[in-house]
Write a protein that holds these residues in place. Structure first.
Motif, PDB file in Angstrom:
ATOM      1  N   ASP A  11       0.825  -1.212   0.000  1.00  0.00           N
ATOM      2  CA  ASP A  11       0.000   0.000   0.000  1.00  0.00           C
ATOM      3  C   ASP A  11       0.857   1.258   0.000  1.00  0.00           C
ATOM      4  N   LEU A  12       1.928   1.240   0.771  1.00  0.00           N
ATOM      5  CA  LEU A  12       2.841   2.380   0.825  1.00  0.00           C
ATOM      6  C   LEU A  12       3.441   2.658  -0.543  1.00  0.00           C
ATOM      7  N   GLY A  13       3.871   1.613  -1.216  1.00  0.00           N
ATOM      8  CA  GLY A  13       4.416   1.772  -2.561  1.00  0.00           C
ATOM      9  C   GLY A  13       3.386   2.339  -3.518  1.00  0.00           C
ATOM     10  N   ASN A  14       2.159   1.855  -3.422  1.00  0.00           N
ATOM     11  CA  ASN A  14       1.089   2.357  -4.289  1.00  0.00           C
ATOM     12  C   ASN A  14       0.759   3.816  -3.980  1.00  0.00           C
ATOM     13  N   GLU A  15       0.775   4.182  -2.706  1.00  0.00           N
ATOM     14  CA  GLU A  15       0.507   5.572  -2.326  1.00  0.00           C
ATOM     15  C   GLU A  15       1.553   6.506  -2.923  1.00  0.00           C
ATOM     16  N   LYS A  16       2.804   6.098  -2.895  1.00  0.00           N
ATOM     17  CA  LYS A  16       3.873   6.919  -3.468  1.00  0.00           C
ATOM     18  C   LYS A  16       3.678   7.081  -4.972  1.00  0.00           C
ATOM     19  N   LYS A  17       3.343   5.991  -5.629  1.00  0.00           N
ATOM     20  CA  LYS A  17       3.108   6.048  -7.080  1.00  0.00           C
ATOM     21  C   LYS A  17       1.931   6.964  -7.398  1.00  0.00           C
ATOM     22  N   ASN A  18       0.843   6.807  -6.657  1.00  0.00           N
ATOM     23  CA  ASN A  18      -0.341   7.626  -6.905  1.00  0.00           C
ATOM     24  C   ASN A  18      -0.060   9.108  -6.646  1.00  0.00           C
ATOM     25  N   ALA A  19       0.748   9.393  -5.636  1.00  0.00           N
ATOM     26  CA  ALA A  19       1.060  10.788  -5.318  1.00  0.00           C
ATOM     27  C   ALA A  19       1.836  11.451  -6.451  1.00  0.00           C
ATOM     28  N   VAL A  20       2.881  10.798  -6.946  1.00  0.00           N
ATOM     29  CA  VAL A  20       3.668  11.430  -8.012  1.00  0.00           C
ATOM     30  C   VAL A  20       2.889  11.474  -9.317  1.00  0.00           C
ATOM     31  N   LYS A  21       2.069  10.473  -9.552  1.00  0.00           N
ATOM     32  CA  LYS A  21       1.242  10.469 -10.760  1.00  0.00           C
ATOM     33  C   LYS A  21       0.256  11.637 -10.723  1.00  0.00           C
ATOM     34  N   SER A  22      -0.356  11.859  -9.593  1.00  0.00           N
ATOM     35  CA  SER A  22      -1.301  12.959  -9.438  1.00  0.00           C
ATOM     36  C   SER A  22      -0.609  14.316  -9.605  1.00  0.00           C
ATOM     37  N   LEU A  23       0.565  14.466  -9.034  1.00  0.00           N
ATOM     38  CA  LEU A  23       1.299  15.729  -9.165  1.00  0.00           C
ATOM     39  C   LEU A  23       1.699  15.994 -10.610  1.00  0.00           C
ATOM     40  N   LEU A  24       2.149  14.954 -11.303  1.00  0.00           N
ATOM     41  CA  LEU A  24       2.531  15.135 -12.705  1.00  0.00           C
ATOM     42  C   LEU A  24       1.310  15.479 -13.551  1.00  0.00           C
ATOM     43  N   GLU A  25       0.202  14.877 -13.248  1.00  0.00           N
ATOM     44  CA  GLU A  25      -1.045  15.198 -13.959  1.00  0.00           C
ATOM     45  C   GLU A  25      -1.399  16.670 -13.762  1.00  0.00           C
ATOM     46  N   GLN A  26      -1.201  17.177 -12.562  1.00  0.00           N
ATOM     47  CA  GLN A  26      -1.474  18.587 -12.289  1.00  0.00           C
ATOM     48  C   GLN A  26      -0.539  19.502 -13.098  1.00  0.00           C
ATOM     49  N   VAL A  27       0.729  19.115 -13.187  1.00  0.00           N
ATOM     50  CA  VAL A  27       1.674  19.896 -13.987  1.00  0.00           C
ATOM     51  C   VAL A  27       1.197  19.946 -15.434  1.00  0.00           C
ATOM     52  N   ILE A  28       0.822  18.803 -15.970  1.00  0.00           N
ATOM     53  CA  ILE A  28       0.364  18.743 -17.359  1.00  0.00           C
ATOM     54  C   ILE A  28      -0.881  19.594 -17.558  1.00  0.00           C
ATOM     55  N   ARG A  29      -1.848  19.464 -16.680  1.00  0.00           N
ATOM     56  CA  ARG A  29      -3.086  20.257 -16.800  1.00  0.00           C
ATOM     57  C   ARG A  29      -2.770  21.745 -16.883  1.00  0.00           C
ATOM     58  N   HIS A  30      -1.956  22.198 -15.967  1.00  0.00           N
ATOM     59  CA  HIS A  30      -1.682  23.631 -15.911  1.00  0.00           C
ATOM     60  C   HIS A  30      -0.826  24.094 -17.090  1.00  0.00           C
ATOM     61  N   LEU A  31       0.105  23.266 -17.545  1.00  0.00           N
ATOM     62  CA  LEU A  31       0.877  23.626 -18.731  1.00  0.00           C
ATOM     63  C   LEU A  31      -0.027  23.734 -19.956  1.00  0.00           C
ATOM     64  N   LEU A  32      -0.949  22.808 -20.080  1.00  0.00           N
ATOM     65  CA  LEU A  32      -1.895  22.877 -21.202  1.00  0.00           C
ATOM     66  C   LEU A  32      -2.724  24.147 -21.139  1.00  0.00           C
ATOM     67  N   LEU A  33      -3.175  24.494 -19.955  1.00  0.00           N
ATOM     68  CA  LEU A  33      -3.967  25.715 -19.813  1.00  0.00           C
ATOM     69  C   LEU A  33      -3.132  26.944 -20.157  1.00  0.00           C
ATOM     70  N   VAL A  34      -1.901  26.994 -19.658  1.00  0.00           N
ATOM     71  CA  VAL A  34      -1.015  28.131 -19.946  1.00  0.00           C
ATOM     72  C   VAL A  34      -0.774  28.254 -21.437  1.00  0.00           C
ATOM     73  N   GLN A  35      -0.515  27.144 -22.079  1.00  0.00           N
ATOM     74  CA  GLN A  35      -0.136  27.171 -23.488  1.00  0.00           C
ATOM     75  C   GLN A  35      -1.302  27.334 -24.453  1.00  0.00           C
ATOM     76  N   PHE A  36      -2.437  26.771 -24.134  1.00  0.00           N
ATOM     77  CA  PHE A  36      -3.489  26.669 -25.142  1.00  0.00           C
ATOM     78  C   PHE A  36      -4.786  27.412 -24.829  1.00  0.00           C
ATOM     79  N   TRP A  37      -5.048  27.766 -23.585  1.00  0.00           N
ATOM     80  CA  TRP A  37      -6.321  28.422 -23.268  1.00  0.00           C
ATOM     81  C   TRP A  37      -6.101  29.929 -23.233  1.00  0.00           C
ATOM     82  N   THR A  38      -5.935  30.499 -24.377  1.00  0.00           N
ATOM     83  CA  THR A  38      -5.594  31.921 -24.492  1.00  0.00           C
ATOM     84  C   THR A  38      -6.707  32.821 -23.964  1.00  0.00           C
TER      85      THR A  38
END
Length: 152
Positions: free
Chosen positions: A49-76
């Motif tokens: 469970d600990l290993g899965n929590e770590k994976k889910n945490a970094v996956k969620s953070l990277l998803e947030q980075v992508i979302r915001h980069l897309l908004l910055v770049q494309f939602w003029t």
């Protein structure tokens, strides 16, 4: 042998009622080298469970980075109002990733990039009411996503 089995049984019961106390007891057993008394079944489950929590945490953070980069770049349309907020969010998520990232977790993110991007893409499409033409394939490398100076 019976005393050890009885103690392990009690430890398993403790896990069902108070997993934090179980954790403290397990740590103490390990520190004392009393490995034969450890509730291995639940310890293995907790470590997985600990290993899965770590994976889910970094996956969620990277998803947030992508979302915001897309908004910055494309939602003029919203860029003028939200640009600095989005940039701040990107930087914060990247700092959190930097704090958590290990070689194994970095490799995991590289393997999961397609899934992570698709989740982020669905989110930003919905947020923009499907009025923005976002790339269907991730336009960023993992290195760019983690780089605090890239579009940041």
């Amino acid at each position: 042998m019976t005393i050890t089995n009885n103690f392990t049984t009690q430890l398993k019961q403790l896990y069902e009622t108070d997993d934090y106390l179980w954790l403290l007891a397990t740590i103490e057993l390990l520190k004392q080298g009393r490995f034969d008394e450890v509730d291995l079944e639940n310890l293995i489950e907790e470590l997985e469970d600990l290993g899965n929590e770590k994976k889910n945490a970094v996956k969620s953070l990277l998803e947030q980075v992508i979302r915001h980069l897309l908004l910055v770049q494309f939602w003029t349309k919203e860029s003028e109002i939200n640009y600095y907020h989005w940039q701040s969010e990107i930087l914060g998520f990247r700092h959190q990733l930097e704090d958590r990232l290990t070689t194994n977790l970095r490799n995991y993110l590289a393997e999961e990039m397609g899934i992570i991007y698709n989740r982020a893409l669905k989110q930003v499409k919905l947020k923009t009411k499907f009025q923005v033409d976002f790339p269907e394939i991730c336009p960023y490398s993992l290195e760019q996503l983690l780089d605090k100076d890239y579009l940041g």
